[in-house]
Motif scaffolding. Structure first.
Motif, PDB file in Angstrom:
ATOM      1  N   ASP A 253       4.052  47.586  25.569  1.00  0.00           N
ATOM      2  CA  ASP A 253       5.229  47.444  24.709  1.00  0.00           C
ATOM      3  C   ASP A 253       6.216  46.423  25.287  1.00  0.00           C
ATOM      4  O   ASP A 253       6.753  45.574  24.561  1.00  0.00           O
ATOM      5  CB  ASP A 253       5.915  48.815  24.598  1.00  0.00           C
ATOM      6  N   SER A 254       6.429  46.513  26.598  1.00  0.00           N
ATOM      7  CA  SER A 254       7.374  45.606  27.261  1.00  0.00           C
ATOM      8  C   SER A 254       6.877  44.159  27.196  1.00  0.00           C
ATOM      9  O   SER A 254       7.656  43.238  26.955  1.00  0.00           O
ATOM     10  CB  SER A 254       7.556  46.010  28.728  1.00  0.00           C
ATOM     11  N   VAL A 255       5.569  43.985  27.389  1.00  0.00           N
ATOM     12  CA  VAL A 255       5.005  42.631  27.327  1.00  0.00           C
ATOM     13  C   VAL A 255       5.141  42.077  25.907  1.00  0.00           C
ATOM     14  O   VAL A 255       5.488  40.905  25.710  1.00  0.00           O
ATOM     15  CB  VAL A 255       3.523  42.630  27.785  1.00  0.00           C
ATOM     16  N   GLU A 256       4.877  42.923  24.906  1.00  0.00           N
ATOM     17  CA  GLU A 256       5.021  42.516  23.504  1.00  0.00           C
ATOM     18  C   GLU A 256       6.437  42.036  23.214  1.00  0.00           C
ATOM     19  O   GLU A 256       6.651  41.102  22.448  1.00  0.00           O
ATOM     20  CB  GLU A 256       4.701  43.710  22.582  1.00  0.00           C
ATOM     21  N   ASN A 257       7.427  42.709  23.863  1.00  0.00           N
ATOM     22  CA  ASN A 257       8.838  42.356  23.650  1.00  0.00           C
ATOM     23  C   ASN A 257       9.330  41.304  24.648  1.00  0.00           C
ATOM     24  O   ASN A 257      10.539  41.102  24.780  1.00  0.00           O
ATOM     25  CB  ASN A 257       9.720  43.613  23.764  1.00  0.00           C
ATOM     26  N   MET A 258       8.390  40.694  25.370  1.00  0.00           N
ATOM     27  CA  MET A 258       8.709  39.657  26.364  1.00  0.00           C
ATOM     28  C   MET A 258       9.614  40.169  27.486  1.00  0.00           C
ATOM     29  O   MET A 258      10.283  39.398  28.159  1.00  0.00           O
ATOM     30  CB  MET A 258       9.403  38.443  25.684  1.00  0.00           C
ATOM     31  N   ASP A 259       9.622  41.499  27.672  1.00  0.00           N
ATOM     32  CA  ASP A 259      10.453  42.088  28.732  1.00  0.00           C
ATOM     33  C   ASP A 259       9.576  42.256  29.981  1.00  0.00           C
ATOM     34  O   ASP A 259       9.120  43.355  30.300  1.00  0.00           O
ATOM     35  CB  ASP A 259      11.004  43.442  28.250  1.00  0.00           C
TER      36      ASP A 259
END
Lengths: 176, 207
Positions: free
Chosen positions: A135-141
């Protein structure tokens, strides 16, 4: 089958099976008011089904390596199969049981496909660490992804080290 | 009287062979079983103990019918409760010497006597891996004896003992067997070790 099926395929079939609209899922919902889909309980049950072979395999193999004369000796002393299992067989594969349990837990901790299918990604309910990384990677976080990944890496690393220390290097391989 | 009349298929060098044994043994006697390796001696003992099932036959111990394949009777090893000394000892790695005997018998004074007999009093807390071959073999004998069996089956029970220890142990075992009226069947490859002790011999031809 859970061993060879792609996790997403297993998750899809479990999603259908646990659905409260028909079959087992409907019966569980109507009888026990138990909803497994998109709930933490369902996520745990699906993970157990998915990871069970990783537990059973090494334990079965360890039991097969014990000499048959162990159980034969116990039977001639008057003990039943169950008593023999508890008193003789299980204590003599203790290291394998612990190893299998710890590695299965570590494996389940990082599971992705099945838990996403059954649990979805509901914050505070079914969002597990592996999904949080995605999820974090998807949100560039990338910072959060890095923190989650580091935590998962540390936990699994400690577990593997613990297994080796527990077995005192007796096991020939991590799964034995 | 013990009546054994069994047939059991065995895998042999020349393919599958049938082991046929039809004999009677007096209760309380000591029987020596001998013959070449692979002749079925261990299989015979296991069939009597109920650990393997003959295809056909009958085993009667005194008044008790243990096996009758025609009428489908086959008592479990737990019900036959014969003492069995395994060729590989079958000692449990998780148990100490004392725990082995306590697993077989709740009788503390009997256990103490067995310990003395096997000269294992100073090894009570030792697990099998810390015992010598001879000590392990003695423990296997004592464990089988601990249940006070009416029938004791021993598969090469003295092979790891030095002659002096063997002679002393056999003497003490004989006293216990006489005291308890135990019938004993001993597989042995050593022609001398049971001299003067045996009431009957059973020879197994190679299959």
């Amino acid at each position: 089958m859970p061993l060879v099926l792609p996790p997403s395929v297993l998750g899809f079939y479990l999603l259908l099976a646990f659905s409260p609209r028909h079959g087992v899922g409907q019966w569980l919902h109507d009888t026990f008011d138990l909803q497994l889909v998109f709930s933490f309980k369902g996520l745990v049950l699906a993970s157990v089904i998915y990871s069970m072979p990783f537990m059973i395999g090494p334990i079965k193999s360890a039991l097969q390596q014990l000499p048959k004369s162990f159980s034969d000796a116990s039977y001639t002393l008057g003990y039943t199969e169950w008593q023999t299992f508890v008193n003789v067989l299980l204590p003599n594969i203790k290291a394998s049981v612990w190893t299998a349990a710890i590695l299965t837990f570590a494996h389940t901790l990082g599971e992705f496909g099945v838990v996403l299918m059954i649990g979805g990604n509901i914050p505070g309910v079914t969002r597990v660490a592996s999904i949080a990384v995605y999820d974090s990677v998807e949100n560039m976080d990338y910072h959060s992804a890095n923190v989650y990944s580091l935590i998962l890496f540390s936990i699994t690393f400690v577990m593997v080290i613990a297994v080796f220390i527990f077995n005192k290097y007796k096991a020939k391989s991590p799964l034995e | 009287m013990i009546t054994v009349d069994i047939e059991k298929k065995l895998k042999a060098y020349q393919g599958q062979q049938v082991l046929k044994i039809a004999r009677q043994f007096p209760l309380g006697s000591i029987i020596k079983i001998y013959g070449p390796s692979g002749a079925g001696k261990t299989t015979f003992l296991k069939a009597i103990a109920g650990l393997i099932q003959p295809e056909k036959g009958k085993i009667q111990f005194g008044d008790a019918l243990w096996l009758d394949t025609d009428s489908g009777i086959s008592l479990s090893p737990q019900k036959r409760k014969v003492g069995f000394v395994f060729q590989d000892y079958a000692l449990f790695p998780n148990m100490t010497v004392l725990e082995h005997l306590q697993y077989a018998s709740p009788n503390d004074s009997w256990i103490a006597r067995l310990m003395r007999m096997g000269k294992l009093e100073t090894f009570t807390d030792h697990k099998p891996e810390y015992l010598s071959g001879g000590q392990q073999q003695r423990l296997a004998i004592l464990r089988a004896l601990a249940i006070k069996p009416k029938l004791l089956l021993m598969d090469e029970p003295f092979s790891a003992l030095d002659p002096a220890m063997r002679s002393v142990l056999i003497k003490e075992l004989t006293a216990v067997w006489n005291e308890q009226g135990t019938t004993v069947m001993i597989v042995s490859h050593n022609p001398q070790e049971l001299d003067g002790l045996v009431d009957q011999e059973l020879y197994f031809e190679g299959l």
